[in-house]
Design an enzyme around this catalytic site. Sequence first.
Site, PDB file in Angstrom:
ATOM      1  N   GLU A   6      -7.066  -2.312   5.679  1.00 28.05           N
ATOM      2  CA  GLU A   6      -7.102  -2.389   4.212  1.00 28.05           C
ATOM      3  C   GLU A   6      -6.279  -3.567   3.704  1.00 28.05           C
ATOM      4  O   GLU A   6      -6.634  -4.199   2.706  1.00 28.05           O
ATOM      5  CB  GLU A   6      -6.576  -1.065   3.615  1.00 28.05           C
ATOM      6  N   ASN A  25       0.875  -1.168   0.000  1.00 25.86           N
ATOM      7  CA  ASN A  25       0.000   0.000   0.000  1.00 25.86           C
ATOM      8  C   ASN A  25       0.918   1.225   0.000  1.00 25.86           C
ATOM      9  O   ASN A  25       1.433   1.626   1.032  1.00 25.86           O
ATOM     10  CB  ASN A  25      -0.870  -0.082   1.262  1.00 25.86           C
ATOM     11  N   ARG A  85      -2.630  -1.766  -3.396  1.00 23.59           N
ATOM     12  CA  ARG A  85      -3.734  -0.806  -3.301  1.00 23.59           C
ATOM     13  C   ARG A  85      -3.557   0.181  -4.451  1.00 23.59           C
ATOM     14  O   ARG A  85      -2.515   0.853  -4.547  1.00 23.59           O
ATOM     15  CB  ARG A  85      -3.672  -0.066  -1.970  1.00 23.59           C
ATOM     16  N   ARG A 102      -5.720  18.517   1.841  1.00 22.80           N
ATOM     17  CA  ARG A 102      -6.656  18.728   0.733  1.00 22.80           C
ATOM     18  C   ARG A 102      -7.872  19.519   1.211  1.00 22.80           C
ATOM     19  O   ARG A 102      -8.308  19.347   2.343  1.00 22.80           O
ATOM     20  CB  ARG A 102      -7.107  17.372   0.174  1.00 22.80           C
ATOM     21  N   HIS A 118     -11.241   5.260  -0.711  1.00 25.91           N
ATOM     22  CA  HIS A 118     -11.144   4.525   0.564  1.00 25.91           C
ATOM     23  C   HIS A 118     -12.000   3.255   0.533  1.00 25.91           C
ATOM     24  O   HIS A 118     -12.469   2.778   1.575  1.00 25.91           O
ATOM     25  CB  HIS A 118     -11.575   5.402   1.765  1.00 25.91           C
TER      26      HIS A 118
END
Length: 382
Positions: free
Chosen positions: A369, A7, A84, A229, A172
Amino acid sequence: MSLATLNTGSSSVKFALYAEDGETRLMRGEIASIGGDAGLSVKRGDAKIERETLGELSHEEALKRALDILRHESPDPVRAVGHRIVHGGPDYDGAVRVDREVEARLDTLTPLAPSHQLHNLAGVKAARALFGKAAQIACFDTAFHRGQPFVSDTYALPRRFYEEGIRRYGFHGLSYDYLSARLCTLEGERRAVIAHLGSGVSMCAVNGRAPMGSTMGLTALDGLPMGRRCGQIDPGAVLHLMERYALSRKEVASLLYTESGLKGLSGLSNDMRKLENSDAPQAKEAIAYFVHRCRIEIAGLAAALQGLDTLVFSAGIGENSPAIRAQICEGLGWLGIELDADANREAGQEARISPPGSRVTVRVIATDEEAVIARQVAGVMG
Ligand code: ADP
């Protein structure tokens, strides 16, 4: 044979090794703060986490180090590496084997995820170079959302743009896949809003395992304010900023992706811990804005679900900050959301933090994840 997961983010590389079933984790590790004072942490089975300071190193060096560790730790040859990949565009609603053609197609999506996709694909290239015989499998953050209703998937632009892939993809998704499955195990099928509050921040509405809408759109800029962001912004404001300050495409991208959010608003830091520990009014205002937007998005997603049974907090901020959870929930009593102050303060990796009998169940669930990537890789490998 074993399976590896990778990832690769803009400032971290997370990696793990699984047995061939994709369920039994042998070890996991992370190189964090790449570009600054990087650190390595490795956890094997139930043993204690081992930490090492790495100092300054490039993304390439971090990737190489992570892959070397995977190769060194794997008891058997690595059969497949699951990556990922942040953006899968309209074509991918599940994991796929990455050949040159898939890789080229994923490369075309880089402008839609400028701070992630290139790093993700660099991971594929590096893993291919080191594990020549292993299959490279792409596991997408967008895939989970692909089944969401049209009204959550589109913008009100001329119809042809939707057909050409200008859609609300949501991100996500690997996290929402894990969390919605875990929630179904804990409570059965619920109308839930899941809040993934990390350095990237988004929320997703699910009905059981079905995606019903999320706060992110075509890119991972929309919705909630994040570390750097901006989150939701009037598109007219972007046009105006470009004109008034004569900003190039590159400059406006840098403004929205890296200079805004908690960092931009506070003028101090993108790290929620630092803002929570600061007395500066700008830090408090940045947190207040974050909390305000979270409340608004929870209410909006609850409307999309036509009711709310459960609210889940996850990721760095969601799992670790009782104060932020409390502030968000404080403003949502009218939706039936209440917190048990002690349970909230003491919640570890997984806890119910609403009082017994409350209309909405509120939970903390640590996301995973890597577990979803490993399972998807095992599925593709058969
Ligand atoms: P990513 O995996 O996307 O890099 P994380 O899920 O690790 O991000 O989340 C990073 C965010 O979590 C940072 O804003 C960090 O400040 C915040 N965070 C981590 N621990 C805490 C804590 N104890 N209290 C408040 N915020 C925290």
